[in-house]
Design an enzyme around this catalytic site. Structure first.
Site, mmCIF file in Angstrom:
data_model
loop_
_atom_site.group_PDB
_atom_site.id
_atom_site.type_symbol
_atom_site.label_atom_id
_atom_site.label_comp_id
_atom_site.label_asym_id
_atom_site.label_seq_id
_atom_site.Cartn_x
_atom_site.Cartn_y
_atom_site.Cartn_z
ATOM 1 N N HIS A 153 -4.048 -18.894 -3.381
ATOM 2 C CA HIS A 153 -3.696 -18.210 -4.442
ATOM 3 C C HIS A 153 -2.964 -19.057 -5.564
ATOM 4 O O HIS A 153 -1.959 -19.705 -4.993
ATOM 5 C CB HIS A 153 -2.844 -16.964 -4.116
ATOM 6 N N ARG A 188 -13.652 -15.382 -2.997
ATOM 7 C CA ARG A 188 -13.624 -13.878 -3.192
ATOM 8 C C ARG A 188 -13.229 -13.713 -4.423
ATOM 9 O O ARG A 188 -12.170 -14.266 -5.162
ATOM 10 C CB ARG A 188 -12.483 -13.489 -2.231
ATOM 11 N N ARG A 243 -10.143 -18.482 -8.969
ATOM 12 C CA ARG A 243 -9.051 -18.800 -8.391
ATOM 13 C C ARG A 243 -8.823 -20.414 -7.842
ATOM 14 O O ARG A 243 -7.843 -21.142 -7.941
ATOM 15 C CB ARG A 243 -8.520 -18.087 -6.950
ATOM 16 N N GLU A 301 -8.776 -8.579 -13.929
ATOM 17 C CA GLU A 301 -7.923 -9.761 -13.285
ATOM 18 C C GLU A 301 -8.964 -10.974 -13.541
ATOM 19 O O GLU A 301 -10.131 -10.881 -13.912
ATOM 20 C CB GLU A 301 -7.951 -9.498 -11.889
ATOM 21 N N HIS A 330 -4.023 -17.951 0.932
ATOM 22 C CA HIS A 330 -3.846 -16.325 0.611
ATOM 23 C C HIS A 330 -4.991 -15.700 1.248
ATOM 24 O O HIS A 330 -4.520 -14.511 1.812
ATOM 25 C CB HIS A 330 -4.138 -16.258 -0.800
HETATM 26 C C1 LIG Z 1 0.539 -10.792 -1.001
HETATM 27 C C2 LIG Z 1 -0.943 -10.334 -0.973
HETATM 28 C C3 LIG Z 1 -1.589 -9.749 -2.201
HETATM 29 C C4 LIG Z 1 -2.615 -9.120 -2.106
HETATM 30 N N1 LIG Z 1 -3.323 -8.558 -3.301
HETATM 31 C C5 LIG Z 1 -4.761 -8.216 -3.156
HETATM 32 C C6 LIG Z 1 -5.135 -7.254 -4.221
HETATM 33 O O1 LIG Z 1 -4.454 -6.694 -5.003
HETATM 34 N N2 LIG Z 1 -6.407 -6.727 -4.053
HETATM 35 C C7 LIG Z 1 -7.127 -6.995 -2.915
HETATM 36 O O2 LIG Z 1 -8.398 -6.587 -2.854
HETATM 37 N N3 LIG Z 1 -6.678 -7.941 -2.011
HETATM 38 C C8 LIG Z 1 -5.394 -8.416 -2.277
HETATM 39 N N4 LIG Z 1 -5.057 -9.205 -1.052
HETATM 40 C C9 LIG Z 1 -5.806 -9.202 0.132
HETATM 41 C C10 LIG Z 1 -5.824 -7.811 1.035
HETATM 42 O O3 LIG Z 1 -4.455 -7.269 0.964
HETATM 43 C C11 LIG Z 1 -6.338 -8.158 2.444
HETATM 44 O O4 LIG Z 1 -7.472 -8.785 2.602
HETATM 45 C C12 LIG Z 1 -6.534 -6.635 3.169
HETATM 46 O O5 LIG Z 1 -5.306 -5.763 3.114
HETATM 47 C C13 LIG Z 1 -6.896 -6.985 4.618
HETATM 48 O O6 LIG Z 1 -6.930 -5.737 5.250
HETATM 49 P P1 LIG Z 1 -7.164 -5.881 6.708
HETATM 50 O O7 LIG Z 1 -6.800 -4.341 7.072
HETATM 51 O O8 LIG Z 1 -8.554 -6.402 6.925
HETATM 52 O O9 LIG Z 1 -6.134 -6.508 7.518
HETATM 53 P P2 LIG Z 1 -4.548 -6.387 7.337
HETATM 54 O O10 LIG Z 1 -4.117 -5.401 6.572
HETATM 55 O O11 LIG Z 1 -3.750 -7.759 7.539
HETATM 56 O O12 LIG Z 1 -4.283 -5.649 8.748
HETATM 57 C C14 LIG Z 1 -4.030 -6.574 9.974
HETATM 58 C C15 LIG Z 1 -3.722 -5.533 11.056
HETATM 59 O O13 LIG Z 1 -4.267 -6.113 12.364
HETATM 60 C C16 LIG Z 1 -3.106 -6.187 13.394
HETATM 61 N N5 LIG Z 1 -3.261 -7.251 14.332
HETATM 62 C C17 LIG Z 1 -3.551 -8.614 13.949
HETATM 63 N N6 LIG Z 1 -3.574 -9.121 15.396
HETATM 64 C C18 LIG Z 1 -3.475 -8.256 16.183
HETATM 65 C C19 LIG Z 1 -3.458 -8.482 17.420
HETATM 66 N N7 LIG Z 1 -3.630 -9.436 18.236
HETATM 67 N N8 LIG Z 1 -3.274 -7.293 18.126
HETATM 68 C C20 LIG Z 1 -2.994 -6.091 17.463
HETATM 69 N N9 LIG Z 1 -3.144 -5.910 16.198
HETATM 70 C C21 LIG Z 1 -3.364 -6.971 15.466
HETATM 71 C C22 LIG Z 1 -1.915 -6.258 12.381
HETATM 72 O O14 LIG Z 1 -0.809 -5.873 13.018
HETATM 73 C C23 LIG Z 1 -2.310 -5.615 11.189
HETATM 74 O O15 LIG Z 1 -1.963 -4.184 11.553
HETATM 75 C C24 LIG Z 1 -3.703 -9.248 -0.923
HETATM 76 C C25 LIG Z 1 -3.085 -10.242 0.026
HETATM 77 C C26 LIG Z 1 -1.863 -10.470 0.195
HETATM 78 C C27 LIG Z 1 -1.353 -11.238 1.376
#
Ligand SMILES: Cc1cc2nc3c(=O)[nH]c(=O)nc-3n(C[C@H](O)[C@H](O)[C@H](O)COP(=O)(O)OP(=O)(O)OC[C@H]3O[C@@H](n4cnc5c(N)ncnc54)[C@H](O)[C@@H]3O)c2cc1C
Length: 537
Positions: A242, A384, A288, A126, A349
């Site tokens: 993004h 990032r 990016r 990538e 993003h």
């Molecule tokens: C379209 C897209 C494509 C991406 N592609 C990539 C990729 O290919 N590779 C990569 O490394 N990263 C990628 N990213 C970034 C990556 O997906 C995220 O940074 C990562 O998944 C975040 O994971 P997380 O567990 O920290 O948060 P999330 O997966 O966002 O989970 C957050 C959780 O917290 C909960 N939550 C939030 N606030 C509250 C609250 N007040 N009370 C209770 N629950 C709450 C939500 O409901 C959810 O369950 C991408 C992001 C997007 C949007």
């Protein structure tokens, strides 16, 4: 003044639930940490929507780790540091690259099925990676596969209790330590959860911007909650836009993964001209922020709201097999990835900054840990590297659990919480306020910023602050208060940083200034309202 708590509650009147470890969020960070901690402790995992709804679910491109013999920790480290533009914490980057392969093997053990090629893990490249080191699943549905595997495990685990559709309002602290959280159930009832450790895994902040690749849950709750509780928040001026989200009437800002450019897709302005050679030697695979700003410059030059992404040189078969989700989504809007140029534009993003942690994920508030996108471990610096965020969540998740398991006692809940005697309900429709905030951030704290705009944006946001004195009852009101908190921090941080670096570009200070600005902007509520502390890297 941003208050300590968003709601007035009498702790003694509310039901209490005991847990060993409280995990807030159910994306990759929350699920992975919950499964690991559940080996030895009772875990309560809380998520505000369905278990499977998170940023993680939408991750397409993949997860970065040194797997191939041709690759090395030194290369991955170097690529991460270059993308981070002088602001990465080198020790945190070492942790990420060295422990990444172990984390990936853990994910496989937990049931994640990554794509294979000739019986080996398939690896792609990538933007800004010097090697093929991105593992992916079902072509471009990596996040969905990880969520499938981990949520299946979590649902079956006897030590994990899952509360979905529950909203965490605030963290509860006593004697400077985190001891639990105030939660609203789907029925509207409030409950206090009490644990020996709390792990914030609440994801990102994309919804602060009008145009974003993030789903609706990404309202920056965790960062605001931690800030109110007294934890330090760092590097929030660095937002990754993004470069290539779908920009088509009636379509959501669906992400067209970097991997499409990794497989040779080129960018063209609306005149059909390739333009990246004007901006960076790595062309379409430049970092990016550079690609995103190049696109905006071309949009301005050609007075257009989009540019084109062109992968029509590839066979239809390759495009359909390698990018099935992107292909199908584009087709829903009558766009054939194999034969059409796809209209794209940048969208918010990823939040590089967040709740400051040490190398074990512990925040500056004792017994509060932060993992995943909500955290600022120091891995990403000012920008990032693609696919490092999923790896970061599992690498630091494992470290956090090792720490959390050492905490056996609990800090008692306080007898009372700060009470502001709020009575007035919110008068203006929240949906309007939210839209206004999103527009302010796009306009003044987006891809190109300057002092005048940031000051104006900050003043406009401040006019919304009376909401903190209102009696908030609905979830969207609480979310808006969190969004406002983070929007204020972002605009303030962006104004303070008088230089350009990574995901922060000031057209009044277009150069990177290492002499003055090789440092973080940190906010801590207890040191004053939106007050900054600058510390050396
Ligand atoms: C379209 C897209 C494509 C991406 N592609 C990539 C990729 O290919 N590779 C990569 O490394 N990263 C990628 N990213 C970034 C990556 O997906 C995220 O940074 C990562 O998944 C975040 O994971 P997380 O567990 O920290 O948060 P999330 O997966 O966002 O989970 C957050 C959780 O917290 C909960 N939550 C939030 N606030 C509250 C609250 N007040 N009370 C209770 N629950 C709450 C939500 O409901 C959810 O369950 C991408 C992001 C997007 C949007």
């Amino acid at each position: 003044m941003i208050p300590r708590y968003l709601m007035d509650v009498d702790v003694n009147q509310l039901p209490r639930v005991e847990a060993d470890v409280i995990i807030i969020g159910a994306g990759i960070a929350g699920l992975f940490a919950a499964i690991k901690a559940a080996k030895e402790r009772k875990v309560l995992m809380i998520t505000k929507k369905a278990l499977t709804e998170s940023n993680t679910r939408y991750a397409q491109g993949g997860i970065a780790a040194v797997i191939s013999d041709e690759d090395s920790f030194a290369y991955h480290r170097q690529d991460t540091l270059i993308a981070g533009a002088g602001l990465c914490d080198h020790a945190a980057v070492d942790v990420l690259v060295q422990e990444g392969p172990h984390g990936v093997r853990d994910l496989i053990r937990l049931g994640t099925q990554f794509d294979l090629e000739n019986g080996e893990l398939a690896l792609t490249q990538e933007g800004a990676h010097s090697m093929r080191r991105i593992l992916h699943a079902h072509g471009d549905a990596t996040g969905a596969e990880i969520v499938r595997a981990l949520s299946e495990k979590a649902l079956r685990h006897p030590n994990i209790e899952i509360w979905h559709d529950h909203f965490v309002v605030d963290l509860i602290t006593n004697h400077g330590e985190c001891c639990g959280a105030l939660v609203i159930k789907p029925t509207g009832e409030k409950v206090i959860v009490h644990g020996s450790a709390t792990v914030l895994c609440s994801g990102g902040a994309g919804q602060l911007y009008r145009y974003t690749t993030n789903p609706e849950v990404a309202t920056s709750d965790g960062m605001a909650i931690a800030y109110r509780a007294g934890a330090s928040v760092r590097d929030v001026e660095f937002i990754q836009f993004h470069p290539t989200s779908l920009c088509y009437p009636g379509a959501p800002r669906f992400l067209i993964s970097e991997a499409v450019r990794g497989e040779g897709a080129v960018l063209r302005n609306i005149r059909g001209e390739r333009f990246m050679e004007k901006y960076h030697p790595q062309l379409e695979l430049a970092p990016r922020d550079i690609v995103a700003r190049a696109i905006v410059s071309e949009m301005e030059l050609t007075k257009s709201t989009f540019v084109y992404l062109d992968i029509t040189h590839e066979s239809a078969e390759m495009v359909k097999n390698r990018f099935p989700t992107i292909y199908e989504t584009c087709m829903q809007f009558g766009l054939d990835l194999a034969t059409d140029w796809i209209p794209v534009a940048p969208a918010a993003h990823y939040m590089m900054g967040g709740v400051e942690t040490d190398l074990f994920g512990e925040t500056t508030l004792k017994r509060l840990f932060a993992c995943g996108e909500v955290s600022s471990t120091g891995v990403h610096g000012a920008n990032r590297l693609a696919s490092n965020s999923l790896s970061e969540a599992i690498v630091f998740g494992r470290r956090i659990v090792n720490k959390v398991l050492q905490l056996t006692d609990k800090v008692p809940l306080p007898d009372e919480l700060e009470n502001l005697q709020r009575k007035e309900p919110v008068h203006q429709a929240i949906v309007e306020k939210r839209l206004k905030l999103q527009k302010i951030l796009v306009r003044y704290a987006g891809l190109k910023r300057n002092a005048k705009g940031l000051q104006k944006g900050y003043e406009e946001l401040k006019r919304q602050m009376p909401i903190f004195e209102s009696a908030l009852t609905k979830r969207e009101e609480l979310e808006f208060a969190n969004m406002l908190t983070c929007a204020l921090l972002i605009t303030r941080a962006a104004e303070i940083r008088e230089e350009s670096r990574g995901g922060h570009y000031r057209d009044d200070f277009p150069e990177r200034d290492d002499l003055v600005w090789r440092k973080h902007v940190v906010f801590n509520r207890e040191k004053g309202v939106i007050e900054e502390r600058i510390s050396d890297v």
